[in-house]
Design a protein around this motif. Structure first.
Motif, PDB file in Angstrom:
ATOM      1  N   GLU A 125       0.838  -1.202   0.000  1.00 38.56           N
ATOM      2  CA  GLU A 125       0.000   0.000   0.000  1.00 38.56           C
ATOM      3  C   GLU A 125       0.881   1.264   0.000  1.00 38.56           C
ATOM      4  N   ARG A 127       2.285   1.728  -3.393  1.00 35.95           N
ATOM      5  CA  ARG A 127       1.251   2.157  -4.343  1.00 35.95           C
ATOM      6  C   ARG A 127       0.974   3.662  -4.183  1.00 35.95           C
ATOM      7  N   HIS A 128       0.826   4.093  -2.934  1.00 36.26           N
ATOM      8  CA  HIS A 128       0.585   5.519  -2.695  1.00 36.26           C
ATOM      9  C   HIS A 128       1.788   6.362  -3.131  1.00 36.26           C
ATOM     10  N   THR A 178       1.659   6.775  -6.789  1.00 34.50           N
ATOM     11  CA  THR A 178       0.611   7.737  -7.166  1.00 34.50           C
ATOM     12  C   THR A 178       1.132   9.172  -7.011  1.00 34.50           C
ATOM     13  N   ILE A 186      -2.873   7.916   4.194  1.00 33.01           N
ATOM     14  CA  ILE A 186      -1.656   7.312   3.641  1.00 33.01           C
ATOM     15  C   ILE A 186      -0.525   7.539   4.636  1.00 33.01           C
ATOM     16  N   ARG A 212      -9.753   7.241   7.269  1.00 30.42           N
ATOM     17  CA  ARG A 212     -10.397   6.916   5.999  1.00 30.42           C
ATOM     18  C   ARG A 212     -11.875   7.335   5.989  1.00 30.42           C
ATOM     19  N   PHE A 214      -6.581  11.634  -8.668  1.00 32.27           N
ATOM     20  CA  PHE A 214      -5.425  11.530  -7.772  1.00 32.27           C
ATOM     21  C   PHE A 214      -5.872  11.311  -6.329  1.00 32.27           C
ATOM     22  N   ALA A 222      -7.402   7.937  -5.682  1.00 35.06           N
ATOM     23  CA  ALA A 222      -6.393   6.874  -5.536  1.00 35.06           C
ATOM     24  C   ALA A 222      -5.798   6.887  -4.130  1.00 35.06           C
ATOM     25  N   LEU A 223      -5.525   8.085  -3.612  1.00 31.52           N
ATOM     26  CA  LEU A 223      -4.939   8.155  -2.264  1.00 31.52           C
ATOM     27  C   LEU A 223      -5.929   7.696  -1.203  1.00 31.52           C
ATOM     28  N   ASP A 242      -7.949   5.351  -1.637  1.00 38.78           N
ATOM     29  CA  ASP A 242      -8.201   3.931  -1.912  1.00 38.78           C
ATOM     30  C   ASP A 242      -9.603   3.653  -2.445  1.00 38.78           C
TER      31      ASP A 242
END
Lengths: 226, 226
Positions: free
Chosen positions: A3, A6-7, A10, A92, B65, B88, B91-92, B94
């Motif tokens: 994760e 992935r972040h 991005t 994140i 989250r 963007f 994506a951050l 999730d």
């Protein structure tokens, strides 16, 4: 870990898209690199000092200051509409922010170096064909270390006044070990000496990368706390 | 659920939060009114995790989250298009990759940005940027929405549309906390109302059947001393 990576990707992709779109920092860095190499080339007296004796120092001075431009802009991007605040609030890890910035900075500096190296060969007429692989390896090894430290300092300074002035002042002392190593190894490579002569410097460069990548990853979350 | 207990925070000698406690359950909307410097933004920044309070605790069910945050700034990159910005942030946060485009398209349509989706944010007016910021904050369908002066820059139609949206979200079981210095904004949305001054909640309770005018009058008495 997946994760975080992935972040980080991005974030790095976003930074590269922004840079590709504005092209301000990359153009400045490339023009700076070309100008510095040209000035050094025409400024030296070829009958007094051989190009090969000066070339390694000139190469690394050029790369270091060109990289400063990249490092300065890394977190300046996040001041746009206080996007940094958004990143810090997002679910994140702080590590992914650091790694994302580091990856984007490495790509940025690599592009500048990829443009700078042929210009360096052209201006100084140094023989690199036989040592191109090891030379690229040394450039990569030294670049990882100083970009790792520079990315951390860039984050620390982004909310301060005169960040662009402060970054070189604070960062340069930390760059002395990798720059010394890089200059020494580059000089031996250009003189067609065996790599075994500089094994110690190579170990220093590798150790610097490991130590400062780890330290910067651990310290970064504390630098962005409000 | 959002639970806040005994929050205290000071910037030097300035007390920004002084023993703030409250508890909100799904469907509740807390409107916090207070003059400039009352500590509203500090409270929201503590709730969202940007500031670590010197004392007290906060608990948001679902963690970071589950929180949507809209601060004074839009947290959008001027050189990316509205769509790129939303992708963007999705994506951050999730948002699953297969759903991302559809979710972003829906947000663009809902906030009246579909026609401007492929324009860079820097080309948009203040009101449109604010709409994009609202879309960004809601993209991951947060259970708790924290809004700092959310009506700033919106024209009358956009503000009315945003109020309708907030009412829908509260109706769907979201918790909304909005802070503003303007008593005319947000009263009709609120299930609970707090007046904040000097870091303290000088009043906190259900709105009951009070009209905007009655709340404004109470606010003047409680905060402005009038």
């Amino acid at each position: 870990m997946g994760e975080t990576l992935r972040h980080a990707w991005t974030l790095a992709r976003k930074d590269l898209v922004l840079e590709f779109r504005t092209r301000t920092a990359i153009l400045s860095a490339v023009v700076f690199t070309a100008l510095v190499l040209m000035v050094f080339n025409f400024g030296r007296d070829p009958s007094a000092v051989a190009a090969i004796d000066l070339a390694p120092s000139i190469l690394w001075v050029t790369f270091t200051f060109a990289a400063m431009l990249a490092l300065n802009r890394a977190f300046q991007l996040e001041l746009d509409n206080q996007a940094l605040e958004g990143l810090l609030v997002a679910p994140i890890s702080r590590t992914s922010i650091y790694w994302g910035k580091l990856a984007a900075n490495l790509v940025f500096v690599a592009v500048v170096e990829a443009v700078g190296l042929p210009l360096f060969v052209l201006f100084f007429n140094v023989p690199v064909a036989d040592v191109l692989g090891p030379l690229v390896g040394v450039i990569a090894l030294a670049t990882v270390g100083f970009v790792a430290v520079g990315t951390l300092f860039s984050a620390m300074l982004v909310r301060t006044r005169f960040a662009e002035l402060m970054l070189p002042v604070l960062l340069l002392p930390f760059l002395i070990p990798p720059l010394m190593g890089a200059v020494q190894v580059t000089a031996r490579l250009l003189a067609a000496r065996p790599l075994s002569e500089v094994a110690g410097w190579l170990r220093l460069l590798a150790a610097y990368d490991v130590v400062f990548l780890t330290l910067a990853t651990l310290l970064f979350p504390h630098t962005v706390e409000q | 659920m959002l639970r806040v207990e005994g929050l205290r925070h000071a910037f030097g000698r300035v007390r920004a939060l002084d023993d703030i406690s409250f508890h909100l359950t799904p469907g509740q909307t807390l409107a916090i009114f207070g003059p400039n410097g009352a500590g509203k933004t500090t409270l929201l920044k503590v709730l969202v995790g940007l500031i670590r309070p010197q004392a007290g605790t906060t608990h948001v069910e679902g963690g970071p989250r589950a929180v949507g945050w809209m601060g004074h700034q839009a947290h959008l990159y001027g050189h990316l298009t509205v769509r790129e910005n939303l992708l963007f942030w999705a994506a951050l946060y999730d948002v699953p990759a297969p759903l991302r485009r559809a979710r972003v398209d829906e947000a663009l349509r809902r906030h009246g940005l579909a026609d401007r989706a492929d324009e860079p944010v820097r080309a948009l007016s203040r009101g449109l940027v604010q709409r994009a910021a609202i879309a960004r904050a809601l993209l991951h369908e947060p259970r708790v929405l924290l809004l700092d002066e959310p009506f700033t820059g919106l024209d009358l139609a956009a503000a009315a549309e945003f109020r309708r949206l907030l009412a829908q979200l509260a109706g769907a079981g979201r918790i909304v906390v909005l802070a503003t210095h303007n008593v005319d904004e947000g009263v009709e949305l609120a299930t609970d109302i707090a007046f904040q001054q000097g870091g303290r909640f000088v009043s906190l309770g259900p709105r009951g059947g009070r009209t905007a005018g009655a709340v404004a009058e109470e606010y003047r008495r409680a905060v402005a001393g009038g």
